[in-house]
Scaffold this motif. Structure first.
Motif, PDB file in Angstrom:
ATOM      1  N   LEU A 171      13.086  -5.449   4.474  1.00 24.43           N
ATOM      2  CA  LEU A 171      13.934  -6.636   4.501  1.00 24.43           C
ATOM      3  C   LEU A 171      14.464  -6.988   3.119  1.00 24.43           C
ATOM      4  O   LEU A 171      15.638  -7.321   2.940  1.00 24.43           O
ATOM      5  CB  LEU A 171      13.144  -7.813   5.075  1.00 24.43           C
ATOM      6  CG  LEU A 171      13.891  -9.155   5.145  1.00 24.43           C
ATOM      7  CD1 LEU A 171      14.996  -9.079   6.192  1.00 24.43           C
ATOM      8  CD2 LEU A 171      12.924 -10.284   5.449  1.00 24.43           C
ATOM      9  N   LEU A 172      13.594  -6.922   2.113  1.00 27.60           N
ATOM     10  CA  LEU A 172      13.953  -7.332   0.755  1.00 27.60           C
ATOM     11  C   LEU A 172      14.555  -6.212  -0.078  1.00 27.60           C
ATOM     12  O   LEU A 172      15.159  -6.484  -1.122  1.00 27.60           O
ATOM     13  CB  LEU A 172      12.711  -7.877   0.037  1.00 27.60           C
ATOM     14  CG  LEU A 172      12.055  -9.117   0.657  1.00 27.60           C
ATOM     15  CD1 LEU A 172      10.691  -9.352   0.023  1.00 27.60           C
ATOM     16  CD2 LEU A 172      12.944 -10.335   0.496  1.00 27.60           C
ATOM     17  N   GLY A 173      14.366  -4.951   0.352  1.00 29.96           N
ATOM     18  CA  GLY A 173      14.778  -3.831  -0.486  1.00 29.96           C
ATOM     19  C   GLY A 173      13.868  -3.683  -1.684  1.00 29.96           C
ATOM     20  O   GLY A 173      14.289  -3.207  -2.744  1.00 29.96           O
ATOM     21  N   TYR A 174      12.593  -4.082  -1.534  1.00 29.18           N
ATOM     22  CA  TYR A 174      11.623  -4.033  -2.620  1.00 29.18           C
ATOM     23  C   TYR A 174      10.886  -2.694  -2.627  1.00 29.18           C
ATOM     24  O   TYR A 174      11.042  -1.874  -1.720  1.00 29.18           O
ATOM     25  CB  TYR A 174      10.611  -5.170  -2.477  1.00 29.18           C
ATOM     26  CG  TYR A 174      11.064  -6.504  -3.055  1.00 29.18           C
ATOM     27  CD1 TYR A 174      12.411  -6.798  -3.245  1.00 29.18           C
ATOM     28  CD2 TYR A 174      10.127  -7.483  -3.388  1.00 29.18           C
ATOM     29  CE1 TYR A 174      12.801  -8.021  -3.764  1.00 29.18           C
ATOM     30  CE2 TYR A 174      10.521  -8.711  -3.910  1.00 29.18           C
ATOM     31  CZ  TYR A 174      11.856  -8.974  -4.087  1.00 29.18           C
ATOM     32  OH  TYR A 174      12.243 -10.177  -4.609  1.00 29.18           O
ATOM     33  N   GLU A 175      10.051  -2.507  -3.652  1.00 26.04           N
ATOM     34  CA  GLU A 175       9.235  -1.312  -3.795  1.00 26.04           C
ATOM     35  C   GLU A 175       7.784  -1.701  -4.023  1.00 26.04           C
ATOM     36  O   GLU A 175       7.488  -2.821  -4.444  1.00 26.04           O
ATOM     37  CB  GLU A 175       9.713  -0.470  -4.991  1.00 26.04           C
ATOM     38  CG  GLU A 175      11.129   0.055  -4.860  1.00 26.04           C
ATOM     39  CD  GLU A 175      11.576   0.806  -6.106  1.00 26.04           C
ATOM     40  OE1 GLU A 175      10.851   0.729  -7.140  1.00 26.04           O
ATOM     41  OE2 GLU A 175      12.639   1.444  -6.053  1.00 26.04           O
ATOM     42  N   ASP A 176       6.858  -0.765  -3.768  1.00 20.81           N
ATOM     43  CA  ASP A 176       5.455  -1.006  -4.070  1.00 20.81           C
ATOM     44  C   ASP A 176       5.264  -1.124  -5.575  1.00 20.81           C
ATOM     45  O   ASP A 176       5.881  -0.389  -6.346  1.00 20.81           O
ATOM     46  CB  ASP A 176       4.588   0.147  -3.554  1.00 20.81           C
ATOM     47  CG  ASP A 176       4.611   0.251  -2.034  1.00 20.81           C
ATOM     48  OD1 ASP A 176       4.839  -0.779  -1.375  1.00 20.81           O
ATOM     49  OD2 ASP A 176       4.409   1.358  -1.522  1.00 20.81           O
ATOM     50  N   ARG A 177       4.396  -2.029  -5.978  1.00 23.17           N
ATOM     51  CA  ARG A 177       4.069  -2.141  -7.400  1.00 23.17           C
ATOM     52  C   ARG A 177       3.121  -1.033  -7.797  1.00 23.17           C
ATOM     53  O   ARG A 177       2.323  -0.547  -6.979  1.00 23.17           O
ATOM     54  CB  ARG A 177       3.415  -3.493  -7.689  1.00 23.17           C
ATOM     55  CG  ARG A 177       3.511  -3.898  -9.151  1.00 23.17           C
ATOM     56  CD  ARG A 177       2.710  -5.137  -9.425  1.00 23.17           C
ATOM     57  NE  ARG A 177       1.332  -4.813  -9.759  1.00 23.17           N
ATOM     58  CZ  ARG A 177       0.422  -5.715 -10.119  1.00 23.17           C
ATOM     59  NH1 ARG A 177       0.750  -6.981 -10.160  1.00 23.17           N
ATOM     60  NH2 ARG A 177      -0.801  -5.353 -10.402  1.00 23.17           N
ATOM     61  N   ALA A 178       3.189  -0.606  -9.041  1.00 20.55           N
ATOM     62  CA  ALA A 178       2.381   0.507  -9.519  1.00 20.55           C
ATOM     63  C   ALA A 178       0.908   0.329  -9.176  1.00 20.55           C
ATOM     64  O   ALA A 178       0.294  -0.657  -9.577  1.00 20.55           O
ATOM     65  CB  ALA A 178       2.543   0.657 -11.035  1.00 20.55           C
ATOM     66  N   ASN A 179       0.370   1.287  -8.416  1.00 23.11           N
ATOM     67  CA  ASN A 179      -1.053   1.348  -8.101  1.00 23.11           C
ATOM     68  C   ASN A 179      -1.583   0.056  -7.481  1.00 23.11           C
ATOM     69  O   ASN A 179      -2.728  -0.323  -7.685  1.00 23.11           O
ATOM     70  CB  ASN A 179      -1.867   1.681  -9.362  1.00 23.11           C
ATOM     71  CG  ASN A 179      -3.255   2.196  -9.031  1.00 23.11           C
ATOM     72  OD1 ASN A 179      -3.448   2.868  -8.035  1.00 23.11           O
ATOM     73  ND2 ASN A 179      -4.226   1.869  -9.858  1.00 23.11           N
ATOM     74  N   SER A 180      -0.736  -0.647  -6.721  1.00 23.54           N
ATOM     75  CA  SER A 180      -1.164  -1.902  -6.110  1.00 23.54           C
ATOM     76  C   SER A 180      -0.483  -2.055  -4.763  1.00 23.54           C
ATOM     77  O   SER A 180       0.602  -2.633  -4.663  1.00 23.54           O
ATOM     78  CB  SER A 180      -0.817  -3.090  -7.013  1.00 23.54           C
ATOM     79  OG  SER A 180      -1.229  -4.305  -6.421  1.00 23.54           O
ATOM     80  N   PRO A 181      -1.075  -1.538  -3.695  1.00 22.49           N
ATOM     81  CA  PRO A 181      -0.436  -1.590  -2.379  1.00 22.49           C
ATOM     82  C   PRO A 181      -0.280  -2.996  -1.824  1.00 22.49           C
ATOM     83  O   PRO A 181       0.424  -3.192  -0.839  1.00 22.49           O
ATOM     84  CB  PRO A 181      -1.381  -0.755  -1.509  1.00 22.49           C
ATOM     85  CG  PRO A 181      -2.711  -0.830  -2.201  1.00 22.49           C
ATOM     86  CD  PRO A 181      -2.386  -0.867  -3.666  1.00 22.49           C
ATOM     87  N   GLU A 182      -0.919  -3.982  -2.463  1.00 19.60           N
ATOM     88  CA  GLU A 182      -0.799  -5.359  -1.990  1.00 19.60           C
ATOM     89  C   GLU A 182       0.437  -6.062  -2.540  1.00 19.60           C
ATOM     90  O   GLU A 182       0.722  -7.200  -2.158  1.00 19.60           O
ATOM     91  CB  GLU A 182      -2.035  -6.181  -2.388  1.00 19.60           C
ATOM     92  CG  GLU A 182      -3.345  -5.654  -1.822  1.00 19.60           C
ATOM     93  CD  GLU A 182      -3.953  -4.561  -2.688  1.00 19.60           C
ATOM     94  OE1 GLU A 182      -3.451  -4.346  -3.813  1.00 19.60           O
ATOM     95  OE2 GLU A 182      -4.915  -3.913  -2.237  1.00 19.60           O
ATOM     96  N   ASP A 183       1.165  -5.413  -3.449  1.00 23.74           N
ATOM     97  CA  ASP A 183       2.286  -6.062  -4.114  1.00 23.74           C
ATOM     98  C   ASP A 183       3.600  -5.344  -3.845  1.00 23.74           C
ATOM     99  O   ASP A 183       3.661  -4.109  -3.819  1.00 23.74           O
ATOM    100  CB  ASP A 183       2.069  -6.077  -5.630  1.00 23.74           C
ATOM    101  CG  ASP A 183       0.964  -7.021  -6.058  1.00 23.74           C
ATOM    102  OD1 ASP A 183       1.267  -8.204  -6.258  1.00 23.74           O
ATOM    103  OD2 ASP A 183      -0.181  -6.571  -6.180  1.00 23.74           O
ATOM    104  N   LEU A 184       4.670  -6.119  -3.690  1.00 20.81           N
ATOM    105  CA  LEU A 184       6.026  -5.592  -3.620  1.00 20.81           C
ATOM    106  C   LEU A 184       6.837  -6.231  -4.740  1.00 20.81           C
ATOM    107  O   LEU A 184       6.727  -7.440  -4.987  1.00 20.81           O
ATOM    108  CB  LEU A 184       6.678  -5.932  -2.273  1.00 20.81           C
ATOM    109  CG  LEU A 184       6.089  -5.277  -1.028  1.00 20.81           C
ATOM    110  CD1 LEU A 184       6.808  -5.800   0.215  1.00 20.81           C
ATOM    111  CD2 LEU A 184       6.183  -3.765  -1.099  1.00 20.81           C
TER     112      LEU A 184
END
Length: 232
Positions: free
Chosen positions: A134-147
């Motif tokens: 929806l946001l066109g975001y990406e996963d944060r480095a080594n943190s699957p809980e963050d976009l």
């Protein structure tokens, strides 16, 4: 923002703040930030040009938000397994502050902040793909809980693990990261404006507040004792 694979000289937020020459900067949820008042669009543009000519600017490019009255600069290192500050970021911060002094730009550390949206989820893997798309975001480095926004424009989203349903509480709230020396004033202002303190059990890392109808928000400080906002 640095994009390297071999990160050396990593720095914790408190270490960054204790380093001489970085008084203009504050570590927030997304790296070290500084705001400089310039007084005009032309002066702001000239400041950006001077930053681009600094030694190491190509290897450690800052994110810059330019406005006619001033500009916000952010430094952070991002790799496949690291999202934080390094000694290289600290050196770039020193150089940028030196340029500010030469140009007569005045630092205003108290006004910087970053905002994060936290979503409480029972099964993160079931909802994160929706928000990523929806946001066109990406996963944060080594943190699957963050976009995170790959263009570094919008607020990051953090997905907090829930153990049970909480039907009587909102499941989406805002985290506001402020300078460590501004947290108490921000909390007092929010309470004076009709809010209330839900808990200070995690202070000085973060405080949970709520508005008059119970909608919650956290005021957080990066790198100090205790868990981070959205990460109890």
């Amino acid at each position: 923002m640095t994009h390297v694979e071999d990160v050396t000289g990593r720095m914790r937020p408190q270490q960054f703040h204790e380093t001489a020459g970085l008084e203009d900067w504050r570590v927030l949820g997304e790296g070290a930030c500084a705001y400089f008042r310039t007084g005009s669009l032309a002066a702001s543009a000239g400041f950006v040009q001077a930053i681009s000519e600094l030694t190491g600017a190509g290897e450690c490019p800052p994110d810059i938000d330019l406005r006619h009255e001033g500009l916000t600069v952010r430094l952070i290192t991002v790799t496949q397994d690291y999202y934080g500050l390094t000694e290289q970021d600290a050196e770039m911060a020193r150089q940028i502050s030196a340029v500010a002094r030469e140009l007569g730009a005045v630092a205003a550390p108290s006004v910087v902040q970053t905002v994060q949206v936290t979503v409480d989820a029972l099964v993160g893997r079931a909802v994160i793909p929706f928000w990523r798309a929806l946001l066109g975001y990406e996963d944060r480095a080594n943190s699957p809980e963050d976009l995170i926004d790959p263009q570094r424009r919008g607020a990051p989203f953090y997905f907090q693990q829930m153990d049970t349903q909480r039907p009587q509480r909102n499941r989406v709230h805002i985290d506001v990261w402020v300078p460590h020396d501004q947290a108490e004033a921000r909390i007092a202002a929010a309470i004076a404006a009709g809010g209330r303190l839900v808990t200070d059990a995690h202070a000085p890392s973060h405080w949970v507040l709520a508005d008059a109808e119970g909608n919650e928000a956290c005021v957080g400080v990066a790198g100090w004792t205790g868990p981070e906002p959205g990460r109890p």
